[in-house]
Design an enzyme around this catalytic site. Structure first.
Site, PDB file in Angstrom:
ATOM      1  CD  GLU A 159      10.713  11.141  -8.373  1.00  0.00           C
ATOM      2  OE1 GLU A 159       9.706  11.574  -7.782  1.00  0.00           O
ATOM      3  OE2 GLU A 159      11.169  11.690  -9.397  1.00  0.00           O
ATOM      4  CG  HIS A 191       9.829  20.202  -7.553  1.00  0.00           C
ATOM      5  ND1 HIS A 191       8.987  20.113  -8.620  1.00  0.00           N
ATOM      6  CD2 HIS A 191      10.367  18.969  -7.387  1.00  0.00           C
ATOM      7  CE1 HIS A 191       9.008  18.875  -9.080  1.00  0.00           C
ATOM      8  NE2 HIS A 191       9.828  18.157  -8.351  1.00  0.00           N
ATOM      9  CB  CYS A 192      14.409  22.889  -3.589  1.00  0.00           C
ATOM     10  SG  CYS A 192      15.605  24.023  -2.902  1.00  0.00           S
ATOM     11  CB  CYS A 200      18.588  21.592  -3.589  1.00  0.00           C
ATOM     12  SG  CYS A 200      17.491  20.724  -2.448  1.00  0.00           S
ATOM     13  CB  CYS A 240      19.487  23.435  -0.291  1.00  0.00           C
ATOM     14  SG  CYS A 240      17.737  23.659   0.091  1.00  0.00           S
ATOM     15  CB  CYS A 242      15.501  20.589   1.146  1.00  0.00           C
ATOM     16  SG  CYS A 242      14.692  21.587  -0.118  1.00  0.00           S
TER      17      CYS A 242
HETATM   18 ZN   LIG Z   1      10.053  16.221  -8.266  1.00  0.00          ZN
HETATM   19 ZN   LIG Z   2      16.422  22.486  -1.399  1.00  0.00          ZN
END
Ligand SMILES: [Zn+2]
Ligand SMILES: [Zn+2]
Length: 171
Positions: free
Chosen positions: A125, A134-135, A140, A159, A162
Site C-alpha cells: 500500500e 501493480h506488477c 514482487c 522486483c 519496481c
Molecule cells: Zn495494490
Molecule cells: Zn515489480
C-alpha cells in the site's frame, strides 16, 4: 497508525519492515478509531474508501504518508474484501489484519506469519502511495494479492523494475 486496538508487536514489525525495505523513517502514531460512517450495516464490513477519505482530510503534522492498521474487515465496492487499500500517489493507506489471520484452508497461522503478511500488505500500500502500480512478477511486493496464499508467495522485496521506479520516486 493503529485504528483501534492493535498489538504493539504487529505495529513494530510493520514499522521495521518499512524502515528496512524502503529505507524510510517511520513513527508509530497514537491510535484513532475508524470513522463510524465507514461501517456498512448490510455487508458488516468497513468501506476502505470512506476511511481513507476521512483520514486524508486530517493534518498529520510533518508525516508524508500514513498507513492505518486495523483488525476490522475491509471492502471496496468491486471486491468482497481487501487486505489493504491506498490511492495511487495518495497520503493515507490502510491495512486490515482481519483476513490475514486465517489461512485459505481455514486454519490459523502462527502470529509471526500474520505479522509478516501485514508487513507485506503495508509495503504494498505504501508502494501505491509512492505511485507504484501493480506488477506482474508474482514475487514482487507490488503484485496484486486476492488471497493469503498469494501474499505468502510474495517476497519482502520489490522486483528490479519496481525497485528502480521507487528509487526514482524517492529522489
Ligand atoms: Zn495494490
Ligand atoms: Zn515489480
Amino acid at each position: 497508525m493503529p485504528l483501534g486496538n492493535i498489538s504493539e508487536i504487529a505495529l513494530q514489525v510493520i514499522a521495521d519492515h518499512i524502515a528496512g525495505c524502503f529505507k524510510l523513517t517511520t513513527q508509530i502514531l497514537p491510535s484513532m478509531e475508524p470513522p463510524g460512517v465507514a461501517f456498512d450495516e448490510r455487508r458488516l464490513q468497513y468501506n476502505a474508501g470512506i476511511i481513507i477519505e476521512a483520514f486524508e482530510s486530517i493534518h498529520f503534522g510533518n508525516h508524508d504518508k500514513v498507513i492505518g492498521i486495523l483488525n476490522k474487515d475491509l471492502f471496496i465496492p468491486i471486491f468482497t474484501h481487501v487486505f489493504g487499500e491506498a490511492r495511487q500517489g495518495g497520503k493515507c493507506g490502510l491495512v486490515s489484519l482481519f483476513r490475514l489471520m486465517k489461512n485459505p484452508d481455514g486454519s490459523a497461522p502462527p502470529e509471526s506469519l500474520i505479522h509478516e503478511r501485514a508487513a507485506k500488505v503495508a509495503l504494498h500500500e505504501l508502494g501505491h502511495l509512492l505511485d507504484l502500480l501493480h506488477c506482474e512478477h508474482k514475487k514482487c511486493l507490488m503484485h496484486f494479492s486476492g488471497g493469503t496464499d498469494e501474499v505468502d508467495e510474495m517476497s519482502l522485496d520489490l522486483c528490479e523494475y519496481c525497485s528502480i521506479y521507487l528509487q526514482d520516486k524517492l529522489r
